[in-house]
Scaffold this active site. Sequence first.
Site, short mmCIF file in Angstrom:
data_model
loop_
_atom_site.label_atom_id
_atom_site.label_comp_id
_atom_site.label_asym_id
_atom_site.label_seq_id
_atom_site.Cartn_x
_atom_site.Cartn_y
_atom_site.Cartn_z
CG ASN A 156 -0.29 -0.37 2.50
OD1 ASN A 156 0.31 -1.43 2.62
ND2 ASN A 156 -0.37 0.51 3.46
CB ALA A 205 -15.85 -2.52 -0.23
CB CYS A 327 -2.33 3.29 10.22
SG CYS A 327 -3.29 2.53 8.92
C1 LIG Z 1 -6.40 -0.55 3.53
C2 LIG Z 1 -5.65 -1.79 3.78
C3 LIG Z 1 -6.02 -2.68 4.79
C4 LIG Z 1 -7.14 -2.39 5.76
O1 LIG Z 1 -8.39 -2.45 5.11
P1 LIG Z 1 -9.70 -1.89 5.84
O2 LIG Z 1 -10.80 -2.35 4.95
O3 LIG Z 1 -9.54 -0.40 5.88
O4 LIG Z 1 -9.76 -2.49 7.19
C5 LIG Z 1 -5.30 -3.84 4.93
N1 LIG Z 1 -4.27 -4.13 4.12
C6 LIG Z 1 -3.88 -3.31 3.14
C7 LIG Z 1 -2.75 -3.67 2.25
C8 LIG Z 1 -4.56 -2.11 2.94
O5 LIG Z 1 -4.16 -1.28 1.97
#
Ligand SMILES: *Cc1c(COP(=O)(O)O)cnc(C)c1O
Length: 385
Positions: A156, A205, A327
């Site tokens: 991410n 989602a 975060c």
């Molecule tokens: C955004 C994200 C999450 C968390 O997802 P949520 O639906 O916000 O709980 C977990 N892993 C990755 C790689 C993400 O980008």
Amino acid sequence: MNAQPVYLDYAATTPVDPRVAEVMARHLTLDGTFANPASRSHMAGWLAEQAVESARRRVSDLIGADPREIVWTSGATEADNLALIGYMRANRARGTHLITSAIEHKAVLDSATALEREGFEVTRLTPRSDGSIDPRHLADALREDTVLVSLMAVNNELGSINDLAALGAICAEHGVAFHVDAAQAAGRVSLDVGTLPIDLLSLSAHKAYGPKGIGALFVRRGVRLEALIHGGGHERGMRSGTLATHQIVGMGEAISLIEQQCDSDMRHVRALSERFCHGLNALDGVWINAAQGERVPHILNIGCEGVDGESLLMALRGLAVSTGSACNSASVDPSYVLTGIGVPRDRALASIRFSFGRFTTENDIDRALNELGQALGSLRQRESA
Ligand SMILES: *Cc1c(COP(=O)(O)O)cnc(C)c1O
């Protein structure tokens, strides 16, 4: 005119596609399909159940799974928790060792730490400098008592892509289950569990033009998990709680659109990415982190010589971008993902992430480049004054 900041933080969350919002709105009010999908005694309940099951089929279609292998969760965070904690607890008798990497999302890393407090053992692999995990490195870390490997599809913060086929093959060869956090990957890389040896896969989602607060965990038939949330035995006992019909149909619609549009979405972001990179080339002292490996085009983590990322963010008032993962935006520590791939602390602190998507325009990219150029100019001038 340009009052709205340009939104270039699609990796943190995407806006909901208006077509998704419209479907969701039809599943909330008295004139819509609002009933409890678990209500068996009236037509309204059956219709809600049908809507949920149709969405389940759309999500399972994206990854080539059977609809019965999809468990609804509140998002990828919960899906990651259920995959790691649920799998390790259920399979404790077979082994207590988990392998993951140092640059996973906190949902995986913090679940792993929670497992250590329960007596499980965790190995955190160091990625290559391009953000990917070397399959040989994974093979070397496997032990007699390893039962689960958890690695993400797309990072991410970096946009780097893992070779799921190679990593999964090693797991399969050793009879170890493979969990993939695919929150950033839907519609961007192949997630076909018909051909990929993946046992558990987390989806969200809101990284795919759907609503926040809904996600799914693919659980391959035969894989045992211990539930984390107890209640009415929904989702075949793996995740209790009244199903959020409007969220679920929203996710189904979003995933279906992503599947239909993935080629045009990818062409769109690739063109924007080229435009952005071309513009970056014209700026002095700007580099792209983890640029050398396989990457998705829409996440660009860039470093800027001689500036501090936090000050740069403040200066980019017309842009919504972030330093590393959202975060961590409260702390001034360098991103653990950047330091995890070997970026020196000062260069990590000088880095920010741009990410774009379906609704980003060429004009947005040009405005971003313009602001970035101006901000760098004034910050560096202040620095040298
Ligand atoms: C955004 C994200 C999450 C968390 O997802 P949520 O639906 O916000 O709980 C977990 N892993 C990755 C790689 C993400 O980008």
